[in-house]
Structures are given as structure tokens and as C-alpha cells.
Design an enzyme around this catalytic site. Structure first.
Site, PDB file in Angstrom:
ATOM      1  N   GLU A 179      11.299  71.549  67.505  1.00  0.00           N
ATOM      2  CA  GLU A 179      11.032  72.763  66.732  1.00  0.00           C
ATOM      3  C   GLU A 179       9.580  73.221  66.811  1.00  0.00           C
ATOM      4  O   GLU A 179       9.288  74.408  66.656  1.00  0.00           O
ATOM      5  CB  GLU A 179      11.411  72.542  65.266  1.00  0.00           C
ATOM      6  CG  GLU A 179      10.528  71.495  64.569  1.00  0.00           C
ATOM      7  CD  GLU A 179      10.971  71.191  63.140  1.00  0.00           C
ATOM      8  OE1 GLU A 179      12.129  71.461  62.803  1.00  0.00           O
ATOM      9  OE2 GLU A 179      10.138  70.668  62.369  1.00  0.00           O
ATOM     10  N   ASN A 180       8.676  72.270  67.048  1.00  0.00           N
ATOM     11  CA  ASN A 180       7.265  72.625  67.068  1.00  0.00           C
ATOM     12  C   ASN A 180       6.809  73.246  68.388  1.00  0.00           C
ATOM     13  O   ASN A 180       5.609  73.424  68.596  1.00  0.00           O
ATOM     14  CB  ASN A 180       6.398  71.413  66.705  1.00  0.00           C
ATOM     15  CG  ASN A 180       6.739  70.183  67.520  1.00  0.00           C
ATOM     16  OD1 ASN A 180       7.915  69.895  67.754  1.00  0.00           O
ATOM     17  ND2 ASN A 180       5.751  69.461  67.974  1.00  0.00           N
TER      18      ASN A 180
END
Lengths: 252, 223, 252, 223
Positions: D57-58
Site C-alpha cells: 500500500e505504501n
């Protein structure tokens, strides 16, 4: 088959690791051998996004392929509606397009669109260019709709929901989804990672996100890792098919 | 609409003179989008040594002059689809990012052409509204309401003598209450909550005579 | 002053073109000589975005500078709420923060936030990470609000407007604006163009768009043209101030 | 909640065995996000020669294994903030783009841990709801409703013996009707409009006995 495609398409046997026996490795391979193969399943009535700002970024080979492929009753989403006799204009001339969603159909030699429009033979949804880009992105980003100030009080917002937010008037705009997005990129790999060339980038990245099936024509195929991960503009997850197009067709 | 005879006592500014007058007002470091047509001329008149950054809606910041003949690149064009160059420090980006910067007030100045500007700052520049005319809007609506300052550059009168400064636009609107300033071949005017206010005019014209010529109220410069 | 900053800050006399006399050229120069100079005008009550995902992309020097600067009653928008005793945790410990808007305050050693929260001494607006990113982008892109499926039916959407769109339920989310955005980048130039390093990119680009004043700490300053225009991630228009931070402070 | 004794006749799958069982079902070419905690183990069990792409997600696609000791880079971490590597073909992007791909169905599979999964596919995994507990949601809600397929990986029972398959979640919800399949230490179950349907279970358990143990209706495998 020979040439660069062979590297990407002819084998799923990737050889052996040093010191071990060889084994079969199935790999992700989005590279297709031809434009025809990449467009074989475009159906009548499909909504097709076509990248480009005028000729910059227009996927000429894919548009030509779409003409050859024969699908009819298409809705085309693009910034322009073609000019001269090539590209989108040729698709229109072939009678394949029911509706165009675009921001700027009028160009110096957009006579094919102009004639169809004046004859009532083609539907036009005119969209401010920023709303077009944002609505395409919205489809690709899971946004159900958004409020924008652009267009408020104009003919292009007629009939649309409006809302006052912090003292300013906004118009509600909805996502534009597509069955296919046809885009042009500079460099691609078998995972579908893409880079673009200068201002030919324009609608490519947003359309890649919005297309259920995104097909990219690329000038150059590179091995996995051949694109700097910091410089990937469209990550492969947004791209389903890649075709190398050797010749740079010129359309203004 | 008020119509005037073509022959006049005052000398109109040429298109290049309008561009030069407007360029004077672009401040150091401004991010500027020059619309298709007449506004494009402004790039030629930025005072020497003043660094500004030109944006083009199709995904450029730091747009430079046209390339030398033979150096054209079809992938490097401006909003009018003419070949341009990119200056050192320039950047490419996609249409969604480009319009994000245009629509959220990141651009300092948008310079647009116009059919009409109303005294409340309404802009009409995208469609004649005539039946049979092909409408095309491009980035005009985004620029009109998105930039911090929207400046219009246009001739004061149409070819058949109608004044393009109006009390109310009768062409289809591009944006409401969005124009901050107008540069014409006769004058420079601010658009304020109280209507048009003259900044400066060509020799021989004051607010009163300009107002009479234009058929709209034009207040004298604020001192 | 010496070192790389001198190239960017000490002169507006850029020399002469070949064959002509020299003249004074005023240039755009967003490079400031110190963190203190870059943060001098942060006011009490300001909303301040702080980039980073944990320590990756956290602008450590700017956060330290903010502590030194002394502004109080801040609203902090960030993915996390600090951990250990450094960075955002130190800002919280110094009693400068009224409210945190974030997605993931709970970390292994987020004890400073935890204690303030349990004591009712800090307000928390918990936002799903994608809503956080999208709301920040919305502020930077002129979007007045948008509908998302994320959060529907959960405590985090309580009291929010909902709408059915194409048979799915959506929640209305609003932009998050900031007076200042503090971000960390890898490379910057005097126009404010930025690149990032690996996954330290995270919230930087969206926050740069949303901040009325965006301050970037960069590891390296390069001359104009020193960043490939195809690889610029944040174009300079979104950045108001750049500060070089030589030391790589380490915060996990 | 139904509680069961810890001693059982059947041998529970270990966490690695659950991960391996789940990894079997990840198809060639899938884009997969592995949530923090137990789901991270799945990466170690992808069958040899099957190419999948892990998203974090990052801002990573093509996430690789942890680096060799000493090779850690604080700028290259996963969603759990642990050092990782990037494979050839990987890409970096920002949070807005990352969540765009998570929220619009571009990800094929999200694998998440859970406190509870209900028979209608509701997921609870972000907050105990206990007073004093610090809530933290991260990307859980985005993944739960955004991915094409949401698979949960969890122990069948809590430490104190409560079944985590429930008719209705009593923990705060992460998403409604979003879970498609559940992998536990006892079984693999599809979540259908008709409730839980068994796919396979550890030896000695069938749908009936599992249903009894779990205190929720579990239909036998569709043939």
C-alpha cells in the site's frame, strides 16, 4: 517470429538456474505478437478510450487495427475527434462510431467529424478537458463521482446536480468507464510497465487506469527491469496487453 | 450591442502591443498558461531577465520557444498542437495532473481570448452558439475558473464593430465571475465587484469616452 | 554561506550571454538557506501535513524545525502519529498538537500519542488510508468532494452522507486542505521540482499539491535541468520552498 | 459465540500450512496485496515457478523478499514498515496512485487478517472496540472493499476459544459483504450469498462437524 517480440512471447521455458536442473516457469507475459491479436475481442457497442492530444500520443496502429477489426456502434472517449483522413477520423469515416465523448472535436481539418455531426449521424458529449481527465481518473480510482467548479453555470453543466461547498458552486460529475483503453507509450515490458515520450503522455496514464482492458502500443520492448522503477509512469497492473509497433506512423 | 465606426481618432494597439502590455504585468516567478490564439503572443514579450514558467494543458511546465526548423518533435507540442521546446527545469506530466494544477489555483495567471466579457466578469469564449457551428471547449472552462488570476486578451470590438465588453454575455458562457482583467487594443481594465475599472488606455481615451464607445459603464482608474 | 546552497541563493546576477553585455536577471529561487527560514511563518492553529509512512519519507529535519519554531495548537495530517521520542512523537510530546488526522496512529512504540489520546488531550480523526490520500489529492486538484465505497457501513463513515450509485453504496468525503505541507524528497532544484526515493515517495506528491505552502527537505540540490523532465515526480508549481538537509536523520 | 475446548481430534494447520494452502490458490499472474501480520507469510509459499506480483500500500508493485542483513534501506519498506526489496519489473508510485489501484478493483486478491468474518461476508479486523484501545485502520478498509477478491487468513478460534466465523460481527466492521473466502487452521470456506460453504478441511472434519464446532451454518462443498 523473430525480433524483439520473440524474447517476450515464444517461450515459457526460461532455462535453468546456475547449478540446478531446468524447470518450466510460467511467467506473466502481456506482450502480444500483433495489433490484431490485441484487439480481437472488441465487441460491437464497446466504449473505447483512445489516448492522445491531437497526434501526440495517438495510438495510430491500434486505431488502424480497430478499423480493420470491424467492431461497430462504438463510443469513443478521446480528447479530439480526429482530423484529416487518418486515425480517429478514419474510424469515424468507416461508420463505426455512434458517439464521441471529447473536449475538442473542432480542429483545422476535422471535416469528417464535422460533417457527421452536422448530419446528425454522430452523438457528441462535449466535456471540459479537465473534467474529461478527472472523470477518466475517477473510473480508474474507484471514485463514484465528484464535485468540481468547472462548468458551473454553463451549457455543459445543464441538468447536472449542483451543490454549494464553502460558498462556491460545484457541479457533480460522474466517472467515465471504458471496455477498452487504447494508448501509446514509449517503452514497455512484459509486465505492462510503461513510460511515455514528452507531451505524448497526456491521457495515457488516466485511460490505462480506467480501461477494463488496456492495450498499449509501444515503440520499444525492454526486458523486465529495463525501466527504472522510479521512472515507471504507468505501473503494469493497469495494463493488460502490450504490442510493439515498429513504424512511427505520423499523424498531426 | 453598441457599434462604432472603424475610423477613430486614437491609434489602436497592435496584437503585439497588447501582448507586450500584458507581459509587463506578469510578475517574476509567475506560473502562466497562455491560451490558444492571441494569448500565445505574450511569450514573445516577457521582459528580458524576468523568469516566468509557462504551463501547457497537455502536460508541460517550463515550455520554451518553438524549435529550430527540422527540430520539431510531434511528441512535444503546445495546446495549439504546434511544436515547442522544453526549458531546463521543465517537467512532463499527464493530463489529470495537468488539470489538477489548472483547476485548483496552482496557476497564477491564465491568459485567454474571448468573444465577450461581462461587467460581472462572466466569460464567453468557447462557442458561438450558432447552429451548425461545431462546439469545442478544450481546457477553456478549467482555466477560466481554476487559475488564481484570469486575464482576457482580445480586440475591443468585433470585426463588425460590436463591443466585446458587455453588461451581460449573449454568447454561451465559459465561466461565471471569473475574469479579473481585460487587455484590449484600446485599454486595460480591471473587472471588479463594481464592474469595469479602467487601468490605462491608448492616448486620447479616458474612462468616459471609452465607456461611451463601449456601451458599458467603465469607472475611471482608482487613485 | 558556502556549499551547494550558495549556487542557488547567493546571487541574482547570472552573468552574460555570449557576445552580449551582462545584465541582471531575477530568477525564481525557492531554495532557502535553513529549515528555520523555511518555517518562520507557521502560525498557531495552522493545519500542517507531514509526509511519510512511518519513517520512510518522514521530513525529520522539518519536523524538528517545527518543534523549534514554536507554533502551537496545530492540526497534523499524516499517515501515522509518531513513535518513540522523535519526529511527530516529539512534536506531540512538546504539546503543540491539538488534533491529528491520520490512518494509523497505533504503532509498536506510539506511547506518546497513546497516552495523550487516552488522557483526552488530543483529538483524533481516523481516516482510512486511501480516503486520506484521496482527500489530500482532492484538495490539491480542486475537487469539492467525492463519493467512495470505502468505509460505507463502518464507524468511520458515521454521520456522513451516503448515496447509491449503480447499485453500490458510497460515502461522501471532503478535501483536506493544509496551510503547510512538510515533505521529504530526494532531489530538488530551484524551481521546486522534486524526485523521491523508493517507497519514501508515499504521501509527498499529494501533500505537495494540497499545501498552500509546501516545504520540501531534499537530500540533494541540483541545478535547473539536473532532473530528467520525464522523471520529475512533483513539478515545481506545487512546491514553494526547498531546503537541503545534509544529514540523513534516522527514524524508524 | 460458541466456545470449544482446545484439545481436538483433528490436527490444526500451522500458520505456515495455512499460508501454503492459500498460496496454492493464487493464480498465475495475480496482483496480490498481503496484509500486515499472518498474511505476510503467504509470500514464502508461492509455488515455485508461478509468477505473481505483490503490491504494498505504501507505493510498491513487484515487492521482493527481505534484503540480506546490512542491505536494509529505510526508504524501501512494506506496509508493516519492515525492510523489503523490489524485483526487476517493480515500480514505485505515490499513495494516491497506490490506493487508486487498491480501491478500483485493479488488485486481484487482498489477503487480510481478521477478528471476525460473518456469514454474509462482513469483515471486522481493524479495531477491538474496547475502550482505551487505540484505533488504527491503515489500508484495511480500502483493501477489503477494493480488491477483486478479498481472502481472509486467520485462526478459526480466538485464544479463548470463540469462533471467528460468526453469523453477525460484534467487533466494529471494516467492510460489508466484502469477504469472498476464508482460510483458517481448520478449513477453507467460500462466503456465498447463502453463507459459508466448505471447500476443504483438515482430516476428520466435514461440513457438519465443522458447523457444529463453529456455531454457524456451513454448507458442504458444492460438487
Amino acid at each position: 517470429m523473430s525480433g524483439p517480440e520473440a524474447e517476450f512471447t515464444d517461450t515459457r521455458l526460461l532455462g535453468s538456474r546456475a547449478g540446478t536442473q531446468s524447470w518450466i516457469v510460467t511467467v506473466i507475459n502481456k506482450v502480444l505478437p500483433s495489433v490484431a491479436a490485441a484487439l480481437s475481442d472488441v465487441h460491437d457497442g464497446a466504449t473505447v478510450m483512445i489516448g492522445g492530444f491531437g497526434g501526440a500520443g495517438l495510438p495510430v496502429a491500434l486505431v488502424d487495427g480497430l478499423i480493420g477489426q470491424g467492431a461497430r456502434d462504438l463510443t469513443i472517449v478521446a480528447n479530439n475527434a480526429g482530423n484529416g483522413e487518418l486515425g480517429i477520423a478514419a474510424l469515424l469515416k468507416a461508420g463505426r462510431v455512434r458517439k464521441v465523448i471529447c473536449s475538442f472535436p473542432r480542429q483545422t481539418d476535422s471535416y469528417i467529424f464535422d460533417a457527421l455531426y452536422r448530419a446528425g449521424q454522430i452523438e457528441l458529449e462535449l466535456v471540459p478537458q479537465g473534467n474529461l481527465a478527472e472523470r477518466i481518473r475517477a473510473a480508474g480510482a474507484g471514485i463514484g463521482g465528484f464535485f468540481t467548479r468547472v462548468g458551473f453555470g454553463t451549457d455543459l453543466a445543464r441538468g447536472k446536480e449542483v451543490r454549494e461547498i464553502n460558498g462556491e458552486m460545484y457541479v457533480f460529475e460522474t466517472p467515465i468507464y471504458a471496455d477498452f483503453a487504447l494508448i501509446k507509450a514509449e517503452r514497455g515490458d512484459r509486465w505492462g510497465n510503461l513510460t511515455y515520450r514528452k507531451s505524448a503522455r497526456n491521457f495515457g496514464p488516466a485511460m490505462a487506469m480506467a480501461g477494463a482492458v488496456t492495450v498499449a502500443e509501444v515503440r520499444e520492448l525492454v526486458p523486465l527491469g529495463g525501466i527504472d522503477p522510479e521512472a515507471v509512469i504507468t505501473p503494469g497492473i493497469f495494463v493488460q496487453r502490450v504490442v510493439r509497433v515498429a513504424q512511427e506512423a505520423v499523424v498531426r | 450591442m453598441t457599434r462604432v465606426a472603424e475610423s477613430t481618432a486614437w491609434r489602436k494597439r497592435t496584437r503585439d502591443e497588447i501582448a507586450a502590455r500584458l507581459a509587463e504585468d506578469i510578475f517574476e516567478g509567475a506560473y502562466v498558461n497562455l491560451g490558444i490564439g492571441m494569448p500565445t503572443l505574450v511569450a514573445n514579450h516577457v521582459p528580458t531577465g524576468r523568469e516566468i514558467v509557462l504551463q501547457s494543458e497537455n502536460g508541460l511546465l517550463g515550455m520554451g520557444p518553438p524549435p529550430a526548423p527540422g527540430e520539431e518533435d510531434l511528441a512535444l507540442v503546445n495546446a495549439g498542437k504546434q511544436p515547442v521546446t522544453l526549458l531546463p527545469g521543465g517537467a512532463y506530466f499527464d493530463s489529470a495532473d495537468s488539470f489538477a494544477m489548472m483547476r485548483a489555483g496552482h496557476l497564477d495567471i491564465a491568459v485567454l481570448g474571448a468573444f465577450q466579457v461581462s461587467e460581472s466578469g462572466d466569460l464567453a469564449n468557447w462557442h458561438t452558439g450558432r447552429p451548425g457551428d461545431i462546439p469545442a471547449v478544450g481546457g477553456a472552462m478549467d482555466l477560466a475558473v481554476g487559475a488564481k488570476h484570469t486575464w482576457v486578451m482580445m480586440e475591443h470590438f468585433t470585426h463588425d464593430g460590436a463591443c466585446k465588453l458587455v453588461s451581460r454575455c449573449d454568447y454561451p458562457l465559459t465561466g461565471l465571475r471569473c475574469v479579473n482583467r481585460v487587455y484590449t487594443d484600446l485599454a486595460v481594465l480591471d473587472v471588479t465587484v463594481g464592474g469595469f475599472v479602467l487601468r490605462d488606455a491608448v492616448g486620447g481615451l479616458d474612462a468616459e469616452s471609452l465607456s461611451q464607445l463601449s456601451g458599458v459603464a467603465i469607472a475611471p482608474p482608482h487613485r
